[in-house]
Design an enzyme around this catalytic site. Structure first.
Site, PDB file in Angstrom:
ATOM      1  N   HIS A 161       0.937  -1.272  -0.009  1.00 33.90           N
ATOM      2  CA  HIS A 161      -0.005  -0.136   0.012  1.00 33.90           C
ATOM      3  C   HIS A 161       0.922   1.358   0.056  1.00 33.90           C
ATOM      4  O   HIS A 161       0.764   2.263  -0.794  1.00 33.90           O
ATOM      5  CB  HIS A 161      -0.814   0.008   1.216  1.00 33.90           C
ATOM      6  CG  HIS A 161      -2.151   0.847   1.154  1.00 33.90           C
ATOM      7  ND1 HIS A 161      -3.188   0.462   0.087  1.00 33.90           N
ATOM      8  CD2 HIS A 161      -2.560   1.684   1.895  1.00 33.90           C
ATOM      9  CE1 HIS A 161      -4.097   1.334   0.213  1.00 33.90           C
ATOM     10  NE2 HIS A 161      -3.975   2.179   1.317  1.00 33.90           N
ATOM     11  N   GLU A 220      -1.793  -5.533  -4.457  1.00 31.96           N
ATOM     12  CA  GLU A 220      -2.501  -5.231  -3.342  1.00 31.96           C
ATOM     13  C   GLU A 220      -4.249  -5.821  -3.598  1.00 31.96           C
ATOM     14  O   GLU A 220      -4.606  -6.065  -2.536  1.00 31.96           O
ATOM     15  CB  GLU A 220      -2.766  -3.756  -3.286  1.00 31.96           C
ATOM     16  CG  GLU A 220      -3.283  -3.087  -2.221  1.00 31.96           C
ATOM     17  CD  GLU A 220      -3.155  -1.585  -2.354  1.00 31.96           C
ATOM     18  OE1 GLU A 220      -2.987  -0.800  -1.326  1.00 31.96           O
ATOM     19  OE2 GLU A 220      -3.472  -1.012  -3.396  1.00 31.96           O
ATOM     20  N   ASN A 273      26.748 -22.571  -5.641  1.00 34.22           N
ATOM     21  CA  ASN A 273      27.598 -23.839  -5.595  1.00 34.22           C
ATOM     22  C   ASN A 273      27.168 -24.633  -4.609  1.00 34.22           C
ATOM     23  O   ASN A 273      26.952 -26.072  -4.873  1.00 34.22           O
ATOM     24  CB  ASN A 273      28.997 -23.550  -5.355  1.00 34.22           C
ATOM     25  CG  ASN A 273      29.773 -24.510  -5.836  1.00 34.22           C
ATOM     26  OD1 ASN A 273      29.988 -24.745  -6.881  1.00 34.22           O
ATOM     27  ND2 ASN A 273      30.360 -25.228  -4.796  1.00 34.22           N
TER      28      ASN A 273
END
Length: 691
Positions: A46, A68, A426
């Site tokens: 918001h 939203e 990795n």
């Protein structure tokens, strides 16, 4: 208003909100029924939407608004979080981050997010196959009342009536948004934001909640108390883009009474259709104590929430760099004063300089601490990355972070992110086994990757440890021989640690095929070179079948370092203490010539012997003429070398200065420093002497 002055603040706060959104989304993924987390996510989104709209970044505001809408359905228990929704919201966050990065680089924050928007709209409307009942009707419930039908309750009428009596201006305002506008709610917010700066909105229709969720046609109206002229406000509203018209009427007590009566009569006639949008929307927010009078609630609430940490301020890193440079000059002058006090023998001067030294030492600690940043600023992006990698590789990974509060110099923090990303990728890709392999090995399905940070002396250690398959010496050597990194004879003589270090050889990779997960065929040599350039070191410890530990050692700061000052003829050099193993004296007969290379015996092993006077062409000193020579034994990883010097001057804290752009890069020299006597001493780069 010129918004450029607020751009840096917008970028900083947007990054903070995006980080918060990522962290809370990960938390929600673990507890999808926790509506409290949804409320926090909704508030962050918001606020971000309001900030973006105010700054004019419409694509960013529009995408956040779509997110939203979905979050609003979840927090009102009209929609349950599922994997597809999580993935779509995470993709939305990635797109928002890319937009903010574009803005940071001077762009307009535009991006093609049509596929993400389509997914969000499908979730919102219930068209998504895994979703719930269609909810499009929620967004298609516009007000049917005319803008003039704004009904006031007894208290609101009393406030307006009393304000007129006290000489304030009470205005009735009707605003019509352009039919072409794609962001009606955002434009409405900008109107409310303008009005809130110089007065108070008493009542709006539709409600604030409906307006911010775009549950209105094109117009809205409100009662407003202010001290400004109606014409001035009308001009201000019309200056907002995509506002088609604005009607501002000043009311007296008689006009207010007439309009109130008209609104009451209209409400009676339209009693059936009107209550639906008006009464339905406050329900979801009934838990909040007070509804602000602006569409973007968090915009006004933010300062109150931020009251606790108000003792902190944002400071541009360039200002800290200037402060560090000024202090560096002070440190040089302090060294000069200490030398002068020692030479003159004046007690009063010596006492004053001693006090100055104590104060400047305290100041040095404060300046260095100002530049220290918790490694959490780097670590906080890794949980999301690991989550995405685990889904891609179909593995179950638990990332455990400890020591995130450990602090490092900002310069090091800025550089260490990419090497850690590579090491973590990795560990997930090559280290942790697949679910089937783990089960077959008697391990739990959930693999664990530990990311630790801790202080030790003047260094910070960062460890990445996995509970995967570990490194098998024979497999690693076989690959190294195959790729021509070492020969079979060389490999047979290597210790386990030396074999592990082969992972850092240029171009070395154990991957069967090149992927975008880790390495991309490059190997870990880029990680090693970056960490080495920062004055650090990386080591590997592994137990086959149980896991691997990569340990990264880094200096606390790169600005002020402890060094050993040495002399070569009329020249002085500084050797960083972090690279020194020990100092010693060797006799000329101890220096051997093996296959054309000078070597000496050090702790039952042969190490290279380097003559600095030969390397740098020092005219007034040659160690070959000396019967005995002082040496400094330096380290690069597991390798050692002896550097011959004429004389040790002593230890000192020195300020690292770059050589500038006028001089070419000199191998073996990392910078320079100014000593107390005003002489310039070059700072050696020990890593350059050991290949």
């Amino acid at each position: 208003m010129d918004m450029n002055q607020y751009l840096s603040m917008f970028i900083d706060e947007s990054n903070d909100h995006l980080q918060s959104l990522n962290e809370n989304m990960l938390q929600l993924e673990g507890s999808p029924e926790d509506l409290g987390i949804v409320q926090v996510i909704f508030r962050s989104a918001h606020t971000l939407k309001g900030m973006a709209a105010t700054m004019g970044f419409e694509d960013l505001a529009s995408l956040t608004h779509k997110m939203e809408n979905v979050l609003d359905l979840v927090r009102n228990e009209k929609l349950k979080m599922q994997d597809f929704i999580f993935d779509t919201l995470f993709k939305s966050l990635d797109a928002l981050e890319n937009m903010v990065q574009d803005i940071t680089g001077g762009g307009e924050g535009k991006a093609d997010v049509s596929s993400i928007v389509a997914s969000l709209q499908a979730i919102e409307s219930g068209e998504w196959t895994g979703g719930t009942a269609p909810v499009a009707a929620v967004n298609q419930a516009p007000s049917t009342a005319t803008p003039s039908a704004v009904e006031l309750d007894e208290f609101q009428y009393s406030v307006l009536d009393q304000s007129i009596a006290e000489g304030h201006r009470v205005l009735y305002i009707e605003v019509l948004v352009s039919e072409q506008s794609q962001l009606k709610g955002v434009r409405a917010y900008m109107v409310f934001d303008l009005l809130e700066r110089s007065g108070e909105v008493v009542k709006s229709f539709p409600t604030v909640q409906d307006i911010e969720q775009e549950k209105f046609e094109r117009s809205f109206s409100l009662y407003y108390i202010t001290t400004k002229e109606a014409q001035e406000l009308e001009k201000g509203i019309m200056s907002i883009s995509e506002i088609e018209s604005a009607k501002v009427i000043q009311l007296d007590q008689e006009t207010l009474q007439q309009m109130t009566n008209q609104a009451a009569a209209t409400a009676e006639v339209e009693a059936v259709p009107v209550p639906a949008p008006v009464d339905a929307s406050p329900e979801p927010n009934s838990s909040s104590k007070e509804e602000p009078k602006k569409p973007v609630a968090t915009k006004t609430a933010a300062p109150k929430q931020a009251a606790a940490p108000s003792r902190t301020i944002r400071v541009d890193i360039e200002r800290l760099d200037v402060l560090m440079n000024l202090f560096s000059e002070l440190l040089i002058d302090r060294s000069r004063l200490e030398q002068l006090a020692s030479e003159t023998g004046n007690n009063d001067l010596s006492d004053t300089v001693a006090h100055l030294s104590r104060v400047s030492t305290d100041l040095q600690n404060i300046v260095l601490k100002l530049r220290m940043v918790p490694v959490d600023t780097v670590f906080n992006r890794f949980p999301r990355m690991i989550r995405d990698l685990a889904k891609t590789l179909d593995k179950k990974i638990d990332l455990v972070i400890t020591g995130a509060e450990t602090e490092l110099d900002r310069t090091v923090i800025d550089e260490i992110g990419d090497p850690l990303v590579h090491l973590l990728r990795n560990a997930v890709d090559h280290g942790v086994e697949s679910i089937a392999e783990r089960v077959a090995a008697g391990k739990p399905e959930l693999g664990t990757v530990n990311l630790r940070a801790f202080h030790s002396g003047n260094h910070v250690f960062i460890e990445i440890e996995d509970d995967g398959k570990g490194i098998y010496r024979d497999n690693l050597l076989r690959t190294a021989v195959k790729r021509g990194v070492v020969t079979e004879e060389q490999g047979a003589k290597m210790s386990d640690d030396e074999v592990n270090q082969l992972l850092f050889a240029p171009g070395f990779s154990t991957a069967d095929k090149i992927s975008d997960i880790s390495g991309r065929g490059v190997g870990l040599d880029v990680v090693k070179s970056k960490i080495t350039s920062l004055g650090g070191n990386v080591t590997i410890h592994s137990t086959p079948g149980k896991g691997t530990n990569f340990s990264v050692q880094l200096p606390l700061t790169l600005s002020i370092i402890a060094a050993m000052l040495v002399r070569l003829g009329s020249e002085k050099y500084a050797v960083p203490l972090s690279s020194i193993v020990e100092t010693a004296i060797v006799q000329r007969e101890q220096v051997r010539n093996i296959h054309g290379n000078k070597m000496i015996t050090f702790r039952e092993s042969l190490i290279p012997y380097l003559s600095l006077s030969e390397v740098f062409g020092v005219p007034d000193f040659n160690d070959a003429d000396e019967q005995e020579t002082e040496i400094v034994v330096i380290r690069k990883g597991e390798r050692l070398a002896a550097v011959a010097v004429e004389e040790f001057i002593g230890q000192s804290e020195i300020v690292l200065k770059s050589m500038g752009t006028y001089l070419p890069s000199i191998e073996g020299i990392s910078g320079a420093t100014i000593l107390g006597d005003g002489q310039v001493a070059l700072i050696l780069d020990p890593n350059a002497f050991i290949k």
